[in-house]
Design an enzyme around this catalytic site. Structure first.
Site, mmCIF file in Angstrom:
data_model
loop_
_atom_site.group_PDB
_atom_site.id
_atom_site.type_symbol
_atom_site.label_atom_id
_atom_site.label_comp_id
_atom_site.label_asym_id
_atom_site.label_seq_id
_atom_site.Cartn_x
_atom_site.Cartn_y
_atom_site.Cartn_z
ATOM 1 C CG MET A 112 30.081 47.856 49.000
ATOM 2 S SD MET A 112 29.452 47.952 47.304
ATOM 3 C CE MET A 112 28.733 49.583 47.259
ATOM 4 C CB CYS A 153 29.661 42.527 47.946
ATOM 5 S SG CYS A 153 29.298 44.259 48.212
ATOM 6 C CB CYS A 160 23.471 41.755 49.534
ATOM 7 S SG CYS A 160 22.773 43.375 49.245
ATOM 8 C CB CYS A 181 61.393 46.667 23.018
ATOM 9 S SG CYS A 181 61.738 47.256 24.646
ATOM 10 C CE LYS A 215 39.253 42.130 43.260
ATOM 11 N NZ LYS A 215 38.857 40.769 43.475
ATOM 12 C CD GLU A 227 36.590 39.376 35.942
ATOM 13 O OE1 GLU A 227 37.052 39.659 37.042
ATOM 14 O OE2 GLU A 227 37.224 38.786 35.052
ATOM 15 C CB CYS A 271 23.602 49.512 47.552
ATOM 16 S SG CYS A 271 25.145 49.465 48.457
ATOM 17 C CG ASN A 316 60.547 42.813 25.258
ATOM 18 O OD1 ASN A 316 59.881 43.661 25.843
ATOM 19 N ND2 ASN A 316 59.994 41.872 24.506
ATOM 20 N N GLY A 317 61.484 44.505 28.415
ATOM 21 C CA GLY A 317 60.904 44.273 29.732
ATOM 22 C C GLY A 317 60.964 45.493 30.588
#
Lengths: 490, 1507
Positions: free
Chosen positions: B498, B1135, B1140, B17, B964, B913, B1129, B251-252
């Site tokens: 993996m 990894c 690898c 909020c 994860k 990423e 693979c 707020n939370g």
């Protein structure tokens, strides 16, 4: 895993072998042992894969990365415990297995595979040296009796497993010594017979009774066995060799490979040889069939000091490396140069034997051979045609038929008990229960499966034993290659 | 009976909020305060949300003092005269519309008042104006009335009156709740007080003013107005959830709510208060009744603690304490206060910015993490304006006395009676010294280390026993070698890669550990996870074992408990506790075993016995119960310790005895972090893992662990690994302290039946049924029988396990030697027949079920069609994506092969990423392209520049990752080679950290802001928000859709190729089947489905998988692992080790050469998948995917499932089809309205045309307000389109702004843009700065000292890659977080400055907050530290504090002089003029890693020069 980068630092190395020239002078094994450092390096190459394809490649389900790690850590007892948990006779497979595990090795995708078989042999020999391999004396007996027919690898494995869970096991062997193919099929230079004796002695100490010179079906009937024993495991092997029915087959000098090999093995062990001796000394030898048995004939002939040794193979010369139709991890048909080939042999590919030519005394003198051309039409399995005009005669005093085996011997126990056969002439039984059509009669090994590898025979013997145990006791704690025993409690 | 047939459950609702207040410091009342507060509300419209209708809000309201004159006049109209102020109370009642129900409620209320001796003066209808209120809101609009109640004459103290009203409210509400039939509106009391009154409803923030005509009446006056606007994850209408409540606006998010409620329930029985009679106390209880929002519960708790005698600030300190544990610099008096209160109650943990008032004081506090913005302004005319954003109420700069922000853990109170602001220090020191808390602790606290030697001692188990116990408890060799041994050796939890492809626990044929049925929940979107390593200072593992005491009184004996530093007890420590005897404090040991006879109910009997004994022990006055499973034998098996603990915990709660004892568990069945987490989550206070410890000893002695470390050290390492692992588990959910985690049940149960859950794991989420007690017993007995066999076991070894690696005799894996071989073979040979063999192996899980979907079969009630009638493959290919795997996690070869393949079929590959090298934007010679269509925006923002964003077709915000969820990541320096360094804008050789949260997403409205930012940065790109499946993901998906995402991706827990702690791979998150179905159902329910594309991924391997995903609601699909396998693979699962062997997941040159993947093969995979899918479509009679989406009635449970374990599963909630009206579309067919048309940038763009077209210089001025957000971003997008990453020459465009800038000022602004701001700015200033120059200084009209005031908000320059900035004034928390290249000068920063920074330069000409430079691995900061306080504020784990060297001088001087040049800063001027002298006051913050790399480089240069 021992060493993360072992596979990048070291390449595959096999232990050194005595030189061909030296080794053909005797019938002793010629592969030496690794130095400690080499053994350590070789074991460190194992990558401890997320999916150890080797587990899958090995019919026994040998727990390979784990024992490699134990070897790397010099944890010899642990290595032995791991190895012996899946394999009753690593000292055999460590010597004579074609190592499907190594073909499945992940490193083999782009590098030479881990020397798994050698590591296996080292584990068991070190275990013997260190005294880890002891007869299990404290076995709780179930009071059940099981007869095992045949003392080849399948019969021995079944006997060992059944004994371990407390059944009283008697092994029937028609030959004079136990071991079957291991003893009389495989030459000493590949497997010295003390190795078998050592194991048989342990098994006897554990309580297994071996009745040699007893041919079931002849010396003792199946029905008698069934009266005395709660279960019978038939593990008589696939013993009827494939014949080559061409003109001249009846000539003197044309033998099945096994006749030749068995005789030589007896000779080395100092056993009496009843029949006529087959010696290759100073003869032109032709071995028909390019498999392992053929190789054994080559090696033995060289040790006999033959004048020449030639080997025929129906198929064309296979490639040296995998190609796209036989990708990793399938078992590839690659050019295999055995130790016997190293000792000297002229190998002919894509040839067919047309005729044996004899002299007036009925002794083999030559063979007529022809080249073949292999063609693939309409995606059907390849077919061959003879190459016109390629027929030729080459001198030959001794020919060995090493073209494999058709099926087990039918006369005797199989016919007597009217045991059902499959379309290939093997005893019909599935891997689900290893049971024949006759109640309480089980079967394992080549007798069921058809001719195969020692490692498959051991696997069949183990799995069959588990089924027999389950049959006798209602539940079995014997592990099989694919299932651990804790899940059996669920 | 479940009311809901699907997976949606109202308890999953979240909200976030905007809050704010205007208050008069001297308490002078005025209508302006109300009007201004409403303006704040209206200016924070973007922090609220609306649902499917733009005029139905999520809730908003205002809280004011009672306008006595106004009410008096109004009551006169009703014919009554109100008594004087203070002598009556006003209640705001929400009545059902139904007149009969309403009068029933009124009747009960009246009678309750009568019972309490309270006289009702009158009722007044609250006038409302429903014009332009959305139909959804109106459909459940309550009848709102105000009730006026007279204060009885005998009550002198008005607070006593307030307490009576409290009893009345609770009593009346309980009675109505329990007796009156419920309709969808129900009865609710919004406020009942003599001081304050609330006006609220399910309104948008701008509707409040018009809906309540009262609020426009000039006679309605108040000394303050406190407002709240709600952004909920869904729109199920509910008026009562609107805020403010009776004491707070929040707020939370309270993450630990379930635990807090349990603990409250556990102690209610012992409640005694001098302020309430016994009878009144009974009328009050339960304190918290029924299902309500977390904020509402918190409000109830605050109310109770306040009315039983504590001051409001005192209560706030109890419930939301500062991070005191481990803070050596905290004043001991304050620390004692916190510790004393901690021994009584656990924090209500979660992100919280709370504004509170009791009508006399008004204040605000921020939790220890400070994750919600709270800015305030004090004016010369005696007002305080506080809000989530600055500028929400425009103030004449000349009137501003002070601009400030609330800091983490701090409080701020305006005492309107005293007429002054009370600072945090003064307030807290007063409260903390009320009682001698420190003395009490000294006297009564029991310290473990000071306890005497135990009376007796269990010795270690010896090898044979260890082996037997290992078997009983189900250890595998994998547990020993891959989990326990590494923990003992390394002191941390091992890493795996993996994902996982083994059966869910409930589908497995191997006997399971009970905790495997429990999946950890984690934070995503609605609240952030925490970084427990870099922000360790907020985390705590401390806890207290013993009786909690009476919460309502301050009794010295309340702290007579055993204080623990962490929850893992050694054998020695456990024995000390067992032997404890202080006269009033003793421990009792209870045995966890059951008869191993296999009879039904044996386990139940044992549990009943255990619970009975526990009650006896508690009633007999024992303070600690030790549950042990040491004494087991051939006839007695251990009760799974998790079951026993939870059973005792809940039984004691039900008996009202839980608060009086501590629970210690001594168990052999605890070795993984997850096992510990489960026990703690279900009530254990401390755990002794004796078998894990014995196993370590045994492994060391037997040579299985080969190390020089001693056994004791190994055990210490193991304990440390467990503790660190636990912190990670808590922080995943955004929980900071062990105390709050205890009993909080942060799990979803997958595979236990409802009666087990209800009885033993009461209140846990469990949706698909499963095992009962007898089945649980069966699994335990299998292990027991294995350990105590009736006959000889031939090969007596531990099972291999095989969870993390495939093992022939281990657990089943979907990717196994056969399936991998067939997949690789078929795609290489382009052989569909082989592929069918592969998919048959994967799909046919008849004998060994592995996934939930394997339990489904297709149901054809439609007519099958010819495959030729099905839409062509080409039309389907575009719906495929490959997984988000970064360049860096996989090799360039592996990454670009996927990109080429996806571009060939028109699908999408994902950058992951790690950024993307620009050369991949060029088309290749053969026409292929290596450009990834999807650009990921993850928490580290590697390589996220304006150009990168511009180059995307889709921008994916990774909220969590399957492997994860809730965790960050780390790329060690040795893996950052030159190439990766370049693409990620990092220094090669320097380690990179991905933070667990996005530091610009702490809540749903923040996510909306980032979506808005990204849409500005590339209008053509779809915005995709990646979530991980978990209970409640449906409501999150609804919220994300309302936040204007174009695509919502629901990832399964099992996928994920990244490296992560092994316990996260297996135990966090859920299968996508559940998450996807829940998301689809919830979106349909909310009428939001057509606004968004649903995508799913997670071990999708075959056409059947994709068909099922489609039927469950996904119209797009991601395939990662299968594509990698196709590339070569072989599931090495190494990894994270860079080794690898097939060149896929490695950067090693030698290994990369071994890569053999080919785009053709990958194309074949997608061709085959599509073909299989089309075959199924034909069979089911679907011509198009759109037709097929969500048609879940084409699925049913497979026939003939008779497995002892999973035949009892009930998947009907997954297969539930949420009804949609005829003309409602249940697939995406609408565009989101991103509301870009009002963005200021259109004006900027117009002026900037000459610059864009021909690089001509332009400049202009604009006014700016807080509603103008994300300024300059569209402009930069246009520049990047034309000039790519080069941008324009510096200062080509120079725009000046005056006023308060909204959030994300200058976000992703590129080279050539200069933005100058006179005024101030909000959060995310310069986010992702890509080369632009930003200048900000206060208004020339303002009179305050710039360097003492806050000028920009939190999280400035997050993920900036280049550019420069000059800020005259202070910045908030997390300044320059993840900066990797920008240069910035600022005059003071809050906590966590330069966190995770990897590059760039920062100069701070003033003080910093705590934890400066945490996780900073690159770049350099200079801090001007005149007071010499900085070294204490800095986290020096990764940085050195050096003096400024000769070679730095020039750089530093230039930055300061530029700062002066741009901002006229007086500090800069002073420093420049006295530079040589002031240098000694500068500290250079130099990351150690970076220093090493620089040294290496300079040595290299030297050597080259020599040569």
């Amino acid at each position: 895993m021992g060493k993360q980068t072992g596979f990048l630092e070291f390449t595959r190395e096999l232990p050194s072998k005595r030189l061909p020239k030296q080794r053909v002078g005797d019938y002793k094994e010629f592969t030496e042992r690794y130095s400690d450092e080499k053994l350590n390096q070789q074991s460190s190459r194992c990558m401890d894969c997320g999916i150890p394809f080797c587990h899958n490649g090995c019919p026994l389900g040998n727990v390979i990365p784990e024992f490699n790690d134990a070897v790397y850590k010099k944890n010899w007892k642990e290595a032995y415990d791991i190895l012996s948990s899946t394999n009753n006779f690593p000292e055999f497979t460590g010597r004579i297995c074609p190592a499907p595990c190594e073909t499945a090795c992940v490193l083999g995708i782009n590098q030479p595979a881990i020397a798994i078989e050698e590591i296996e042999k080292h584990i068991i020999e070190i275990a013997f040296d260190k005294g880890f391999v002891q007869a299990e004396k404290q076995i709780m007996r179930t009071g059940k009796k099981v007869a095992v027919i045949g003392s080849g690898p399948a019969g021995l494995a079944a006997a060992a497993q059944l004994n371990l869970v407390g059944h009283s096991v008697t092994v029937f062997e028609r030959d004079d010594m136990p071991g079957g193919l291991l003893r009389y099929g495989i030459p000493d230079f590949k497997l010295e017979k003390w190795v078998i004796d050592r194991r048989i002695k342990l098994m006897e100490e554990e309580g297994i009774v071996f009745k040699c010179n007893t041919n079931v079906g002849e010396d003792v009937s199946m029905s008698n066995l069934l009266r005395e024993y709660q279960a019978v495991v038939m593990a008589g092997g696939s013993t009827i060799p494939r014949n080559l029915d061409i003109p001249g087959r009846e000539l003197k000098g044309v033998y099945f490979a096994m006749q030749f090999l068995k005789q030589q093995n007896k000779r080395v062990s100092g056993s009496p040889i009843a029949e006529e001796e087959i010696m290759a000394t100073d003869k032109n030898v032709i071995v028909i069939g390019g498999g392992d048995t053929g190789s054994d004939c080559v090696g033995t002939s060289n040790r006999h000091k033959a004048k020449s040794v030639t080997q025929f193979e129906l198929l064309p010369k296979p490639p040296v490396q995998r190609n796209e139709v036989m990708p990793w991890p399938s078992f590839p048909m690659l050019l295999k140069t055995t130790s016997s080939h190293e000792e000297g042999c002229d190998r002919k590919w894509a040839v067919s034997t047309k005729e044996f030519i004899g002299d007036e005394k009925g002794h083999l003198k030559a063979v007529i051979m022809v080249d073949l051309e292999w063609k693939i039409v309409d995606n059907k399995p390849a077919q061959f045609v003879e190459v016109k005009g390629s027929e030729r005669k080459i001198p030959c005093d001794l020919a060995f038929l090493a073209m494999g085996f058709n099926h087990p011997q039918h006369e005797g126990m199989i016919v007597d008990l009217e045991i059902e056969l499959d379309e290939r002439g093997n005893v019909r039984a599935t891997e689900k229960n290893y049971q024949s059509n006759i109640a309480r009669v089980f079967t394992a090994g080549d007798m069921r499966r058809g001719q195969s590898l020692v490692v498959w025979a051991i696997k069949e013997g183990r799995d069959c034993a588990q089924k027999v145990d389950e049959f006798l006791m209602g539940q079995s704690l014997l592990e099989t290659a694919d299932r651990n025993s804790i899940a059996r409690y669920l | 009976m479940k009311e809901n047939l699907g997976l949606y459950d109202p308890q999953f609702e979240h909200d976030a909020c905007g809050i704010g207040f205007v208050a008069n410091i001297r308490g002078n009342k005025s209508h302006n305060h109300i009007s201004d507060a409403l303006t704040i509300l209206e200016n924070m419209e973007h922090r609220g949300a609306c649902g499917c209708e733009t005029n139905t809000g999520d809730g908003a309201g205002i809280f004011i003092q009672i306008p006595h004159e106004f009410f008096f006049d109004e009551c006169v109209k009703l014919g009554v005269h109100l008594p004087s102020f203070g002598k009556y109370a006003v209640g705001v009642l929400f009545f059902p519309k139904d007149i009969k129900l309403r009068e029933e409620c009124r009747d009960i209320f009246n009678r309750a008042a009568e019972k309490l001796g309270l006289e009702i003066i009158t009722y007044r209808n609250v006038p409302v104006n429903t014009h332009d209120i959305g139909p959804t809101a109106l459909s459940v609009e309550p009848m709102m009335e105000q009730v006026f109640i007279a204060c009885p004459d005998y009550i002198i103290n008005p607070m006593d009156f307030e307490r009576k009203l409290f009893v009345l409210r609770k009593y009346a509400s309980h009675t109505i709740e329990n007796t009156v039939r419920k309709d969808e509106i129900g009865f609710y009391i919004a406020s009942l007080s003599y001081k304050t009154v609330v006006y609220k409803g399910q309104l948008t923030s701008s509707q409040v003013r018009n809906y309540f005509p009262d609020l426009n009446n000039k006679r309605v006056v108040s000394a303050f107005g406190l407002v709240h606007s709600r952004f909920a994850t869904n729109t199920f209408p509910s008026w009562r959830l609107a805020q403010p409540f009776r004491y707070i606006a929040h707020n939370g998010e309270i993450n630990t709510l379930q635990g807090n409620l349990n603990w409250l329930k556990a102690s209610e029985n012992g409640f005694l208060s001098t302020f309430f009679s016994k009878e009144e106390m009974e009328m009050l209880l339960p304190v918290i009744n029924g299902v309500q929002s977390d904020s509402a519960c918190l409000d109830n708790m605050i109310e109770l603690l306040t009315l039983t005698g504590r001051s409001l600030p005192h209560v706030m300190m109890m419930l939301i304490p500062e991070a005191w544990d481990g803070d050596d610099r905290m004043d001991p008096v304050k620390k004692a206060f916190y510790e004393y209160h901690a021994s009584m109650m656990e924090p209500w943990d979660g992100p919280a910015s709370i504004s509170f008032t009791d009508g006399k004081i008004i204040g605000a506090t921020l939790d220890r993490n400070g994750l919600r913005p709270s800015r305030y302004c004090v004016t010369t005319d005696g007002r305080v304006i506080m809000a989530s954003e600055t500028g929400a109420l425009p103030i004449d700069p000349a009137l501003v006395l002070e601009n400030g922000r609330l800091q983490p853990g701090k409080m701020f109170v305006v005492d309107m009676e005293q007429g002054r602001i009370i600072s945090d220090d003064e307030l807290k020191s007063t409260i903390c010294s009320q009682k001698p808390y420190g003395d009490w602790l000294n006297k009564y606290k029991i310290r473990l280390e000071e306890l005497p030697e135990p009376r007796v001692m269990y010795t270690h188990l010896e090898t044979d026993q260890v082996f037997k116990y290992q078997k009983v408890f189900g250890y595998t060799t994998e547990d020993l070698d891959e989990l326990i041994a590494p923990m003992a050796l390394e002191g941390k939890e091992p890493i795996g890669s993996m994902g996982t492809d083994v059966p869910l626990a409930v589908l497995s044929d191997e006997p399971q550990h009970l905790s495997s049925y429990f999946k950890q929940l984690f934070a995503q979107v609605t609240n952030p996870p925490i970084d427990p390593i870099r922000e360790r200072l907020v985390m705590s593992l401390a806890s207290f074992v013993g009786n909690n005491g009476n919460l309502l009184e301050e009794d010295p004996l309340s702290c007579h408990t055993v204080a623990l530093r962490h929850p893992v007890l050694s054998n020695f420590e456990l024995e000390k506790i067992r032997s404890i005897d202080t006269g009033v404090f003793q421990a009792k040991t209870l045995q966890m075993y059951f008869r191993a006879d296999g009879k039904p109910d044996s386990l139940k009997k044992a549990l009943d016995r255990l619970c009975r004994y526990a009650v006896d022990a508690a009633e007999d006055g024992f303070e600690v119960l030790i549950l042990t499973d040491r004494s087991i034998d051939s006839d007695h098996a251990p009760i799974p310790s998790l079951l026993a603990t939870a059973a005792v915990h809940h039984h004691l709660i039900r008996k009202g005895l839980r608060g009086s004892v501590g629970l210690v568990v001594e168990s052999g069945s605890v070795w993984e972090v997850h096992h510990f987490a489960c026990l703690l989550g279900y009530g254990a206070t401390a755990i002794n893992p004796y078998m894990a410890l014995s196993s370590i000893r045994d492994m060391k002695l037997s040579g299985r662990i080969q190390t020089d470390l001693e056994v004791e050290q190994l055990k210490k390492n193991y304990t440390k690994a467990v503790n660190d692992g636990l912190l990670k588990v808590f922080s995943k959910m955004g929980i900071s302290t062990l105390q709050s985690y205890q009993g909080a049940q942060i799990f979803e149960i997958l595979g236990l039946n409802q009666s087990v859950v209800d009885r033993y794991f009461t209140g846990s989420i469990s949706r698909i049924e499963g095992l009962g007690l007898d089945e649980i017993a069966k699994e335990t007995l299998a292990k027991h029988a294995f350990a105590f066999p009736k006959k000889q076991i031939p090969v007596d070894r531990l099972p291999v396990g095989g969870l993390y690696q495939w093992k022939r005799k281990g657990e089943f894996h979907l990717f196994n030697p056969q399936t991998i071989h067939l997949l690789q073979y078929s795609t290489r040979m382009n052989d569909y027949t082989s592929f069918k063999k592969y998919s048959k192996l994967v799909n046919d899980q008849g004998e060994r079920a592995c996934t939930l979907r394997s339990l489904f079969q297709f149901k054809t009630q439609r007519t099958s069609i010819s495959i030729n009638e099905v839409e062509p493959a080409e039309a389907i290919w575009k719906r495929f994506a490959t997984g988000a795997m970064s360049f860096g996690s996989i090799s360039h070869e592996a990454h670009s092969t996927l990109a080429i393949a996806m571009n060939r079929i028109g699908g999408k590959s994902n950058t992951g990423e790690g950024g993307e090298d620009e050369f991949r934007y060029e088309t290749m010679e053969n026409g292929d392209s290596m450009r990834s269509s999807i650009k990921q925006v993850a928490s580290a923002r590697f390589g996220v520049t304006s150009n990168y964003l511009t180059q995307a077709d889709e921008l994916q915000i990774k909220m969590a990752q399957g492997a994860k969820p809730g965790e960050g990541g780390q790329l060690p320096g040795h893996k950052v080679d030159d190439w990766i360094g370049k693409v990620r804008y990092a220094t090669p050789g320097v380690g990179l950290i991905s933070p667990p949260p996005h530091h610009d997403i702490y809540s749903i409205e923040d996510l909306a802001q980032l979506i808005f930012d990204l849409k500005n940065a590339n209008r053509a790109a779809r915005i995709n928000v990646k979530l991980v499946s978990k209970a409640g993901v449906g409501t999150i998906a609804a919220g994300v859709t309302k936040a204007k995402a174009d695509v919502v991706l629901i990832a399964g827990f099992d996928g994920g190729t990244g490296a992560s702690p092994v316990s996260s791979i297996k135990h966090a998150g859920l299968p996508w089947e559940l998450g996807l179905a829940e998301a689809h159902q919830t979106l349909v329910k909310n009428k939001l489905r057509s606004r968004v594309i649903l995508q799913t991924d997670g071990q999708l391997k075959t056409g059947k998988d994709i068909a099922i995903a489609t039927l469950l609601g996904a119209e797009e699909w991601g395939v990662a692992t299968a594509a990698l396998v196709t590339e070569g693979c072989i599931m090495m699962r190494k990894c994270h080790l860079n080794t690898c062997p097939v060149g896929v997941a490695t950067q090693d040159k030698q290994l990369r050469e071994r890569f053999t993947g080919d785009a053709d093969h990958v194309v074949n995979l997608f061709k085959f998948l599509t073909e299989e899918l089309r075959e199924i479509m034909a069979q089911l009679g679907f011509r198009t995917i759109n037709e097929m989406v969500g048609q879940v009635d084409c699925l049913e449970m497979r026939e003939g499932i008779d497995h002892w374990k999973y035949s009892k599963l009930d998947l009907s909630p997954v297969l539930y089809k949420e009804p949609a009206s005829q003309n409602t579309v249940v697939y995406n067919n609408e565009q989101q309205d991103h509301e870009l048309e009002n963005v200021l940038d259109w004006k900027l763009l117009e002026v900037a045309q000459p610059a864009l077209e021909s690089q001509k210089k332009v400049s202009a001025s604009f006014a700016i307000k807080s509603i103008n957000r994300t300024t300059g971003t569209i402009l930069s997008n246009e520049i990047s389109k034309k000039y790519q990453s080069a941008g324009l020459p510096d200062d080509t465009i120079h725009f000046k702004f005056t006023g308060t800038a909204g959030q994300s000022f200058g976000a992703f602004n590129t080279k050539g843009v200069t933005l100058e701001l006179e005024g101030d700015a909000n959060d995310y200033f310069g986010k992702g700065l890509s080369g632009a120059k930003l200048i900000v200084y206060p208004s020339s009209k303002s009179n305050f000292v710039p360097e003492e005031n806050i000028i920009i908000g939190n999280v400035a320059f997050y993920g900036a890659t280049s550019g420069e900035s000059y800020i005259r004034g202070k910045a908030g928390e997390r300044f320059a977080v993840r900066n990797s290249g920008a240069t910035a000068v600022v005059e003071g920063v809050g906590d966590h400055g330069c966190e995770y920074m990897t590059g760039g330069r920062v100069v701070v000409l003033g003080a910093t907050g705590r934890n400066f430079a945490a996780g900073m691995s690159g770049g350099i900061a200079y801090v001007y530290d005149v007071k010499g306080e900085f070294p204490l504020q800095c986290n020096t784990e990764m940085v050195d504090l050096d003096p400024v060297s000769e070679s730095d001088k020039e750089e530093l001087f230039k930055m300061i002089s530029d700062h002066f040049k741009h901002t006229q800063s007086t500090v800069a001027k002073f420093v420049m003029e006295d530079f040589d002298n002031q240098l000694k006051n500068f500290i250079k913050i130099f990351p150690k890693d970076y220093k090493k790399v620089l040294q290496k480089q300079s040595e290299k240069v030297k050597n080259e020069v020599k040569k």
